[in-house]
Design a protein around this motif. Structure first.
Motif, PDB file in Angstrom:
ATOM      1  N   ASN A   2     -58.703   6.125   8.430  1.00  0.00           N
ATOM      2  CA  ASN A   2     -59.167   7.466   8.128  1.00  0.00           C
ATOM      3  C   ASN A   2     -58.055   8.366   7.873  1.00  0.00           C
ATOM      4  OD1 ASN A   2     -60.026  10.006   8.417  1.00  0.00           O
ATOM      5  ND2 ASN A   2     -61.212   9.883  10.194  1.00  0.00           N
ATOM      6  N   ASN A 128     -66.659  14.026   9.576  1.00  0.00           N
ATOM      7  CA  ASN A 128     -65.587  12.917   9.740  1.00  0.00           C
ATOM      8  C   ASN A 128     -65.154  12.517   8.536  1.00  0.00           C
ATOM      9  OD1 ASN A 128     -64.895  12.064  12.559  1.00  0.00           O
ATOM     10  ND2 ASN A 128     -67.306  12.022  12.841  1.00  0.00           N
ATOM     11  N   TRP A 129     -65.709  12.766   7.650  1.00  0.00           N
ATOM     12  CA  TRP A 129     -65.405  12.203   6.282  1.00  0.00           C
ATOM     13  C   TRP A 129     -64.718  13.152   5.706  1.00  0.00           C
ATOM     14  CZ3 TRP A 129     -65.988   7.162   4.310  1.00  0.00           C
ATOM     15  CH2 TRP A 129     -65.734   7.210   2.819  1.00  0.00           C
ATOM     16  N   THR A 131     -63.679  17.429   6.062  1.00  0.00           N
ATOM     17  CA  THR A 131     -63.858  18.576   6.930  1.00  0.00           C
ATOM     18  C   THR A 131     -64.671  19.776   6.288  1.00  0.00           C
ATOM     19  OG1 THR A 131     -61.902  18.308   8.029  1.00  0.00           O
ATOM     20  CG2 THR A 131     -62.982  20.290   8.650  1.00  0.00           C
ATOM     21  N   GLU A 382     -63.994  12.075  16.835  1.00  0.00           N
ATOM     22  CA  GLU A 382     -65.070  11.366  16.223  1.00  0.00           C
ATOM     23  C   GLU A 382     -66.310  11.839  16.802  1.00  0.00           C
ATOM     24  OE1 GLU A 382     -65.134   7.115  15.283  1.00  0.00           O
ATOM     25  OE2 GLU A 382     -63.337   7.322  14.002  1.00  0.00           O
ATOM     26  N   LEU A 385     -66.968  15.407  16.207  1.00  0.00           N
ATOM     27  CA  LEU A 385     -67.326  15.912  14.810  1.00  0.00           C
ATOM     28  C   LEU A 385     -68.497  15.496  14.179  1.00  0.00           C
ATOM     29  CD1 LEU A 385     -63.791  15.179  12.962  1.00  0.00           C
ATOM     30  CD2 LEU A 385     -64.826  17.415  13.705  1.00  0.00           C
ATOM     31  N   GLY A 389     -67.539   8.509  11.985  1.00  0.00           N
ATOM     32  CA  GLY A 389     -66.378   8.506  11.900  1.00  0.00           C
ATOM     33  C   GLY A 389     -65.640   6.995  11.668  1.00  0.00           C
ATOM     34  N   GLN A 390     -64.334   6.954  11.594  1.00  0.00           N
ATOM     35  CA  GLN A 390     -63.568   5.798  11.357  1.00  0.00           C
ATOM     36  C   GLN A 390     -64.097   4.657  12.251  1.00  0.00           C
ATOM     37  OE1 GLN A 390     -60.727   4.613   8.319  1.00  0.00           O
ATOM     38  NE2 GLN A 390     -62.441   3.318   9.258  1.00  0.00           N
TER      39      GLN A 390
END
Length: 524
Positions: A2, A128-129, A131, A382, A385, A389-390
């Motif tokens: 990430n 998560n990718w 903002t 994560e 959010l 997420g990663q």
């Protein structure tokens, strides 16, 4: 890995700090915020809105009035709280309990003092990718007393919608944008799945003579976490120029857009994401070869990528050694599962994902040589959010599918304890283990095709996993180029170094050209 470490530099004067501070909260009460969507139809056309509502609070004043708050590598810099919102109508408001779902800790635990706060309604659930993305609603950045606020006096107003950003000129003589529906992925997902990519074309004069006529070779770029179509149209253009400075000629460069609701699919076939590798080699690449006159031969198909894209390209080359002619992968996400950011995630390992055997938190990132945040902090952020997420992205690619149709987590988000059944499923994606298991047949087929580099001080502690891969390849007698570059991190690896004084892209361009020339001439 990430690489979403900050918001866009400017969102315009819409985020200017408000002049009036928020009211102080009584000591000992919970941190609660009321977020309001203004009445009228100026923002939403009068329609209700839904999404992930985030409240962000920072101990540091934004550098400028146009700078928004956003979570970064250090979890202490910006705290985030969240709740889901459905059907918020203009003139309506919702309450966010910033002690209920928050990272790194409940807001009421923040030390007293002046703080800055803002709200974001993530309409497309991709915080998560990236903002801030077009269509999201934001409040101005305001000041607050970190002792907290009472619900009645803590009002943040979503006054602005993030505007769309026009892409650079599309469909020019030198750059094309391709959108291709994948039957394989669409069948898996039971809805249309369209893959997008930018294609950078060389001059016709650089075509290679083949029995079928003039043709080009291809370089397939898989960008890392957070990349979009814009990445290939902007940074991609610069990358191609640097590779051509290294002497590369006659290559069509294809930059894939890697974003997906589950995270980065890394072009691996997956129980949760579907047949991404099959879609690439059976649908996308044949289409590109037909449309752009590419040579349909492994010797003319090269791969390169960084971070999550580095893992993707390394995986594609190793898992399909006869389809691609070489990969130049940088800082791949954890190619040896005995060192997954310090965690041994292989079957049989009893490691805890959050804490080392001595109880110390496992570090997540480092800045300026100093560790900031832990894997537990990263997992908590994560979860706040939202989806994709990663760490959840790894679980979607590597893990089994649960009875509820979702990826089965590798580890318990509260305790860090790993699930042995999931560890066994992940083992199929351990690149170093795959190379070791099939070394007698696989390594000869990969001769001259593996080029892997990572920084010795990687921001996300990825160098340990790559170093173990390098040690195995050396011990196995492989001719792979596998280097750990001293002192380099995740974001400065490409800058000039002793072994690539003109930059890494320059070096890769020269190496790809030499590799193609040698292999193309040696075999009819």
């Amino acid at each position: 890995m990430n690489t979403r470490i900050a918001a866009p530099l400017l969102l315009g004067a819409a985020l200017a700090c408000a002049a009036a501070p928020l009211a102080a909260q009584a000591p000992g009460s919970r941190a609660v915020f009321r977020v309001t969507l203004p009445a009228g139809d100026s923002l939403t056309g009068g329609a209700p809105v839904s999404g992930r509502l985030l409240v962000m609070m920072s101990r540091t004043r934004p550098a400028s009035a146009e700078q928004p708050l956003a979570p970064g590598l250090d979890p202490e810099e910006v705290w985030v709280a969240a709740r889901e919102v459905t059907g918020l109508r203009p003139g309506g408001s919702v309450v966010v309990d910033a002690d209920s779902l928050a990272a790194p800790r409940p807001f009421s635990r923040m030390p007293a003092g002046r703080r800055w706060v803002m709200a974001l309604l993530d309409a497309d659930h991709n915080a998560n990718w990236s903002t801030f993305t077009p269509g999201d609603l934001v409040s101005p950045v305001d000041s607050a007393d970190a002792a907290g606020t009472r619900a009645a006096s803590t009002e943040l107003v979503l006054r602005h919608r993030i505007p769309s950003r026009p892409l650079p000129a599309l469909d020019t003589a030198a750059v094309k944008v391709v959108e291709l529906a994948s039957p394989l992925l669409s069948t898996f997902w039971k809805r249309p799945v369209v893959l997008r990519m930018s294609v950078h074309l060389p001059p016709d004069s650089e075509a290679v003579s083949t029995p079928e006529g003039p043709r080009f070779r291809a370089v397939y770029h898989v960008p890392g976490w957070g990349a979009s179509l814009r990445t290939g149209l902007t940074y991609g253009r610069e990358q191609v120029a640097k590779m051509r400075e290294g002497g590369e000629r006659g290559a069509v460069h294809v930059f894939f857009e890697p974003g997906f609701p589950t995270g980065h699919p890394v072009f691996a076939n997956s129980a949760n994401n579907g047949p991404w590798a099959d879609a690439l080699v059976r649908e996308v690449i044949p289409h590109l070869e037909r449309r752009f006159g590419l040579i349909p031969d492994a010797r003319a198909r090269f791969l390169t990528g960084h971070s999550s894209g580095g893992w993707a390209t390394l995986w594609l080359q190793v898992s399909r050694p006869d389809f691609f002619g070489g990969t130049w992968s940088t800082t791949p996400d954890l190619p040896d599962f005995s060192d997954f950011q310090g965690v041994d995630v292989r079957p049989g390992s009893r490691d805890n994902f959050f804490r080392a055997a001595d109880g110390r938190p496992r570090p997540f990132a480092r800045v300026g040589g100093r560790d900031v945040g832990s894997l537990e902090d990263a997992a908590r952020l994560e979860a706040v959010l939202g989806p994709g997420g990663q760490l959840a992205s790894f679980e979607a690619v590597f893990g089994p599918r649960g009875r509820d149709g979702r990826p089965v987590p590798l580890f318990d988000r509260a305790t860090g304890r790993m699930d042995p059944a999931v560890q066994r499923a992940w083992a199929a994606y351990d690149i170093r283990a795959l190379l070791e298991r099939d070394r007698a047949t696989l390594l000869p087929r990969l001769r001259g095709k593996l080029h892997v580099l990572a920084g010795g001080s990687d921001t996300f502690h990825l160098e340990g996993s790559t170093a173990k891969l390098c040690a195995f390849l050396r011990g196995a007698g492989s001719d792979a180029v596998c280097e750990i570059v001293p002192g380099r991190g995740h974001f400065d690896l490409q800058q000039p170094f002793d072994t690539y004084p003109h930059g890494l892209e320059h070096r890769f361009g020269a190496e790809m050209q030499r590799t193609f020339d040698a292999s193309w001439r040696s075999t009819p």
